[in-house]
Scaffold this motif. Structure first.
Motif, PDB file in Angstrom:
ATOM      1  N   THR A 113       5.423 101.358  61.719  1.00  0.00           N
ATOM      2  CA  THR A 113       5.232  99.961  61.348  1.00  0.00           C
ATOM      3  C   THR A 113       3.838  99.739  60.761  1.00  0.00           C
ATOM      4  N   GLY A 114       2.828 100.336  61.365  1.00  0.00           N
ATOM      5  CA  GLY A 114       1.466 100.174  60.870  1.00  0.00           C
ATOM      6  C   GLY A 114       1.296 100.702  59.461  1.00  0.00           C
ATOM      7  N   LEU A 115       1.841 101.891  59.194  1.00  0.00           N
ATOM      8  CA  LEU A 115       1.709 102.475  57.858  1.00  0.00           C
ATOM      9  C   LEU A 115       2.493 101.696  56.805  1.00  0.00           C
ATOM     10  N   VAL A 116       3.724 101.337  57.134  1.00  0.00           N
ATOM     11  CA  VAL A 116       4.544 100.596  56.168  1.00  0.00           C
ATOM     12  C   VAL A 116       3.972  99.198  55.942  1.00  0.00           C
ATOM     13  N   PHE A 117       3.447  98.568  56.999  1.00  0.00           N
ATOM     14  CA  PHE A 117       2.821  97.252  56.861  1.00  0.00           C
ATOM     15  C   PHE A 117       1.578  97.345  55.968  1.00  0.00           C
TER      16      PHE A 117
END
Length: 178
Positions: A113-117
């Motif tokens: 989630t952090g990377l895609v966000f």
């Protein structure tokens, strides 16, 4: 129908022990599994991803809408996934699932989630129309991605700090030059 015969079967004169200050859904909610920093980080993930999603939803027009739509999907997904993890940690669901699997799921959900966000925030920042709502959504998106990634690095740090089980040394029952 006199003397309250209508209401007698549906009312209780003395409510049972299940009724009180912590009844209903609140009785199942417990914050003890998340301590200090982890609780604050999980709540920040939830709030910042929700704020990013709300600010993005306020945008009424866009020139290049691909970044906006991708950001919308990612911010909504991040909010729902962080809500799901918070619910798992704070309800009896945690007791019904293997804690190692919950931590592993949290680990991969957080880093993904952090990377895609972060990618969605960069893409949206490159394609936005400079409206105040878009700028606020971008700021909240970057902040949320930083909180997700900081949670990931905190989990990596905690995992490395844990003592690792050592392999038992092999016992030799026969001499080596036999």
């Amino acid at each position: 129908m006199e003397n309250g015969a209508v209401y007698r079967s549906t009312t209780e004169a003395h409510p049972g022990p299940a009724r009180g200050a912590r009844s209903g859904l609140v009785a199942y909610f417990n914050l003890r599994r998340l301590k200090g920093t982890r609780l604050i980080i999980k709540l920040l993930q939830l709030v910042l991803s929700l704020l990013a999603f709300i600010c993005e939803e306020v945008v009424s027009q866009c020139t290049l809408c691909g970044g906006l739509y991708f950001f919308e999907f990612v911010s909504c997904s991040a909010f729902l996934l962080s809500l799901l993890m918070l619910i798992v940690y704070c309800t009896p669901v945690y007791d019904k699932v293997d804690p190692a699997k919950v931590k592993s799921s949290d680990f991969y959900i957080t880093v993904g989630t952090g990377l895609v966000f972060l990618v969605a925030s960069i893409f949206f920042a490159l394609t936005h129309d400079s409206t105040p709502a878009e700028l606020a959504a971008i700021v909240f998106g970057f902040l949320a991605s930083l909180v997700f990634l900081s949670d990931f690095f905190l989990m990596v740090y905690e995992k490395r700090k844990e003592p690792r089980p050592r392999k038992p040394e092999a016992t030799v029952s026969e001499p080596l030059n036999a």
